[in-house]
Design an enzyme around this catalytic site. Structure first.
Site, short mmCIF file in Angstrom:
data_model
loop_
_atom_site.label_atom_id
_atom_site.label_comp_id
_atom_site.label_asym_id
_atom_site.label_seq_id
_atom_site.Cartn_x
_atom_site.Cartn_y
_atom_site.Cartn_z
N HIS A 228 76.94 38.86 -16.42
CA HIS A 228 77.39 37.82 -17.58
C HIS A 228 75.46 36.92 -17.81
CE1 HIS A 228 81.64 38.00 -16.51
NE2 HIS A 228 81.80 37.56 -17.61
N GLU B 72 82.13 31.96 -19.91
CA GLU B 72 83.39 32.43 -19.91
C GLU B 72 84.37 31.29 -21.42
OE1 GLU B 72 86.11 35.02 -18.48
OE2 GLU B 72 84.31 37.10 -18.40
N CYS C 272 78.99 46.59 -14.56
CA CYS C 272 79.35 45.34 -13.50
C CYS C 272 78.83 45.54 -12.31
CB CYS C 272 80.71 45.10 -13.26
SG CYS C 272 81.98 44.21 -12.29
N CYS D 292 74.00 40.15 -12.40
CA CYS D 292 75.52 39.95 -13.06
C CYS D 292 75.44 40.24 -13.97
CB CYS D 292 75.90 38.76 -12.35
SG CYS D 292 77.77 38.43 -13.42
N ASP E 207 83.24 46.76 -16.74
CA ASP E 207 83.28 45.76 -16.44
C ASP E 207 84.94 45.49 -16.15
OD1 ASP E 207 81.32 43.45 -15.51
OD2 ASP E 207 82.55 42.48 -17.20
N SER E 208 84.57 44.32 -15.53
CA SER E 208 85.82 43.49 -15.21
C SER E 208 85.69 42.56 -16.32
CB SER E 208 85.34 42.46 -13.97
OG SER E 208 84.10 40.88 -14.35
#
Lengths: 263, 263
Positions: free
Chosen positions: A186, A152, A73, A184, A10-11
């Protein structure tokens, strides 16, 4: 053939939601994870750059012994999945998009909302694949570029985050969506806020569980080997690990970035 | 000696506020700008990674003919300014921190607030230098990690941004700050919101104007040469240029990232 091992990238830390779902189902799964935290996020970068980074991430995982590649991702899945399949014809490559599309398309005729990063939404990949799976589906999408920084920042449960979620989701709710794809990795961390904003009447499909359902159908999840976590930046992620997984992992530094290139 | 030319870099587009201030004062200034948009942002990355990127950015500018280096990024200034000075002993290196510190320290005895990225605030560089300049100053700081994504999202003038600014600035206002250093080159774009939140009684010091004051004292700004803009990602920035500078620039792709490294 090497001993089978999943290579997941993932990023940054979003792909850990995939690791979490994996470990929930297969606590002894053999995997190596790479989070490209030195170059995160990918979601507001260009297709060329996203493809370049995904190729580097996958190459790192293969050198670490991965026999299966999992693109955890959505942004990288949107642009780089086919490039990775062409680059590694002998390695199965799973992306996070198709499983969510298949799950959504299997539901009764409906209007589906999709949220994701700017790059994922700009790719139109979800709409294209949903239409291919079922031409009767209607799809409406929205980019939510502040969701990744909010996650984040740890602002997963704050009133400010809910306010921003209402702004992003309003156009989808106006179209009376019946289900919502969290496009996504996240976004599962914002599940509570998103559920509050969309209400109980909307089904929420998240990529990690759709992906794991799909992987379990397609292959036997390798178990009994190593479990390693690499990050391209040397920040301290251990604090997430214990919270998220209930047990610690060591965060290793992956040196995939250019150190000796000639400018 | 090459024809003099400024080499200005930032993690992305924030450093364009420095270019704007430069062109406001010297419309014919000779400069080359590098925005590391392929790896932006720097503000939540580790010191090692920030230093590595700053070295690569400066090396690129030097190959393009820069005879002066301007670090138009507070995060890179916090960690990499001394490393760059040691690496390029014959090239003047300007950072954005010292000029703001000098401007703040020259004011009557007071309490100074500092806002910046997570990395800038964690470095403590402003507090250290303010104390060195004037031991009577009191300083209080706050990291504002969502400000950069809000600016990059174009949400510079929205109620959600004001709400978030109130959360970040509350601890500084509780300490009755008399002036506020905008310790990130993105933040001048949030000037209106920040002014509204802190009120008219607080002086706002922004890095670009303090930096230009300082540079004008230290050197003769080179004029009459080229004006070039490079970005490491190939996104389209032309839309900003016309709005910000009142005239177009070409955004060139800077290929400083690792393409042929061996993993």
């Amino acid at each position: 053939m090497n001993r089978p091992m999943l290579g997941i990238f993932d990023s940054g830390i979003g792909g850990l939601t995939v690791v979490k779902e994996l470990l929930k189902r297969h606590s002894g799964a053999s995997f190596v994870y790479l989070g490209d935290t030195a170059r995160t996020p990918y979601g507001n970068k260009s297709p060329d750059t996203i493809i370049e980074y995904a190729l580097e991430d996958a190459a790192f995982l293969v050198t670490k012994g991965a026999t299966v590649i999992v693109i955890a991702c959505n942004t990288a899945s949107s642009y780089a999945a086919d490039v990775l399949r062409a680059t590694y014809p002998d390695i199965p490559v799973f992306d996070v998009i198709q499983p969510a599309v298949d799950a959504a398309a299997a539901m009764p005729e409906q209007c589906i909302g999709i949220i994701g990063t700017k790059a994922t939404i700009a790719s139109g990949v979800y709409e294209t694949r949903l239409r291919a799976a079922n031409p009767d589906l209607r799809a409406v999408s929205a980019a939510c570029p502040l969701f990744v920084p909010l996650v984040e920042e740890g602002w997963t449960d704050r009133p400010e985050t809910e306010t921003i979620a209402r702004v992003y989701l309003a156009p989808l709710l106006e179209k009376s969506i019946e289900s919502l794809i969290l496009g996504c990795t996240h976004y599962p961390l914002l599940f509570k806020v998103i559920r509050k904003v969309v209400g109980d009447g909307v089904s929420i499909l998240d990529s990690p569980s759709a992906l794991l359902d799909h992987m379990e159908r397609e292959l036997s999840i390798p178990e009994g080997g190593e479990q390693n976590m690499y990050f391209t930046d040397n920040n301290e992620y251990a604090r997430y690990f214990r919270d998220w997984f209930g047990r610690p992992f060591v965060a290793r530094r992956a040196d995939i970035d250019s150190r000796d290139r000639g400018v």
